[in-house]
Design an enzyme around this catalytic site. Sequence first.
Site, short mmCIF file in Angstrom:
data_model
loop_
_atom_site.label_atom_id
_atom_site.label_comp_id
_atom_site.label_asym_id
_atom_site.label_seq_id
_atom_site.Cartn_x
_atom_site.Cartn_y
_atom_site.Cartn_z
N TRP A 15 -35.18 -29.35 -18.34
CA TRP A 15 -35.30 -27.96 -18.64
C TRP A 15 -33.94 -27.65 -18.94
CZ3 TRP A 15 -35.09 -23.61 -14.56
CH2 TRP A 15 -34.58 -23.63 -13.41
N GLU B 194 -35.67 -27.01 -5.27
CA GLU B 194 -36.40 -28.55 -4.94
C GLU B 194 -36.52 -28.76 -3.65
OE1 GLU B 194 -35.52 -30.60 -9.24
OE2 GLU B 194 -34.01 -30.52 -7.82
#
Length: 688
Positions: free
Chosen positions: A298, A428
């Site tokens: 991304w 994350e």
Amino acid sequence: MADGEGHPGVFTATALPGDPRLLPTVTNAFLGTRVFRDILHAAGVYSGAAGDTHRADVPSPLGLRMAAPGAHSPAESFTLDTWTGTFSHTIQSPGYTATHQLYAHHALVHLMAFSITIRRLDGSAHPITVQLQSLFVPQSQDLDLTPGPDFQGAHYIYGQTLVPEVEGGPRPTVHMLWTPIPQSLTLGREERERSWEFLAAVAGSEEEAKRSYSAGLALVAAGSLHRSHVRSWAALRRGCSVELDGPLALRQALHGCLYYLLSAVPPRDSPGVPFHGISPGGLSNGTRGEDYWGHVFWDQDTWMFPNILLLHPEAARAILQYRVRTLEGARRNAQEQGYEGAKFPWESAATGREVCPEEIYGAQEIHVSGDVLVAFEQYYCTTQDQKLFREDGGWELVEAVAQYWCSRMEWSEEEQLYHIRGVMPPDEYHSQVDNSAFTNAVARRSLNFAADLARDLLLPVPEEWEDRARKIKVPFDEERKYHPEYDGYSPGEPVKQADVVLLGFPLMHPMSAEVRRNDLEMYEPVTDPAGPAMTWSMFAVGWLELKELQRAQNQLEKCFSNITEPFKVWVENSDGSGAVNFLTGMGGFLQVVLFGFTGFRITRSSLLFDPAFPSDITKLNISGVSYLGNKLEVSITREETRMEVTETSRDPPASPLEAVLESGQHFPLREGQSISFPTAPGWIQRSP
């Protein structure tokens, strides 16, 4: 010249960094290497299956180093000139200078070149010899290479990658021609100055490699090889020029970011050449075990793309076409996980199949499909290029991602809303969470764009797209007036990187200034200071939006701990770990300047502006802002904003524009006519 004297886009040092990862890169759309390195990479050439897929190491004849025999500690300098796209190494000995120049040709993308020039400085008449120290061996751990016959004085090798990305899939072929490199070069007794030129042509076919090598030789014969590269590169830089009056370190960082990011994009006149995406560390990096193996994340679509779109929409289109070409792989990813439509991989290489070596990210970090669609939406709003969607596969991609989101949602009877469960958000540090605010917001935006685009293309709009966009849950705490990162998030929990703050920008998720402030206040103190480099830029954009200029500056200054000296190469994490030549961080930094300082926001009907910059910046000048077929030069000070359309496309014809201030004033924007008005919020739109 000490670093910083002279032009802020020229970085000079008398010694190289101790860590070779921090050496500058020379790259074009197809080839890339780090200076003095014995390998290069070619775009789209990966070896290894699935999670082991990495950029194939191509042996590089360019990685040599000059040495002056017998000279005792000669003066040396190393320069990266971001205006000519050239790296040079100069040895200054008593009586002569020797200069080594290296570049990836911007227009001839299958060609890299270097030259050695020895120049006599005194009246002596003895020969002058410079040694060339090279580690080049025409072998590779990733390619099965075979020598072929010499061609026009060049040596030739060719071969395929060893292991395909997917079983039974293609194994790319590499053909390389290069000028043989002697162990030394000598300036004769009677010669005052002499240059030697060396070429390396790398392509996917013998024909293209030979064509590129021959073109290079012809330019060498005409004495214009380097000049032709500089002319092409300088035209790109002029058309994408961003200058500001402010601190030298900021100006240098800006030039460095533009150099490394623009090096990665295709030249303006190469629409037929397929583009292979941009990985976090760029084409120069990505060998096995380095810089995420050269995979595309991304990072390309969210962090780098908006800058490229604003300055160079043709290159932005090439990036989108990379995603279109990998759509079939994305369909397979969705199918394998039991969903409809297309799920773009967390890590992508040549096929669009998931190549992340760790399963959890590919399974759970699904926001990437929405990030891809945001890039398509930004491009459509900025260009109105319906051909991409009608004829070149864009609509099929948009439709497939919308189908994926619909199949990935579940209806909650209890909340009477759609949920997306079991995901990893951009943060994350958390996985297997339900209703990630960012993931659900980007899914909603995907569905709204798909519906709007269908209407524009006069296609039927599935009812479920609009229904699910209306009814998807984006977590919101009514009491504290902020967006929890996911269901069950507790205020104060540590966060790895920019996540919820991305709802404000780039997603422009509807919220009040109070909620925007609360999100920034909530997440700024709990975001890991050792997290990746792009994070602080998004906090800076948020504070600029709220006109909190000192707080914006504090966040922007954090970026500088990720910029290494002397060549302004970014590292992913401030302790030097992670990816190097971290284009993602550079992309975030550029968005502070191009979208934060200007207040530019891309909407369906206009390009908003609302300038604000910290106190140590007095002026910002951007050449080549692209909007609806027009190129604009925009110059902003605290007191005055000037705009001028400098160029308009003829095919298709550009839309006539006007600037409108929130106060209601209208200013027609006509080619070659500069307009000015007191700096204030407003927008650029089609003239009625």
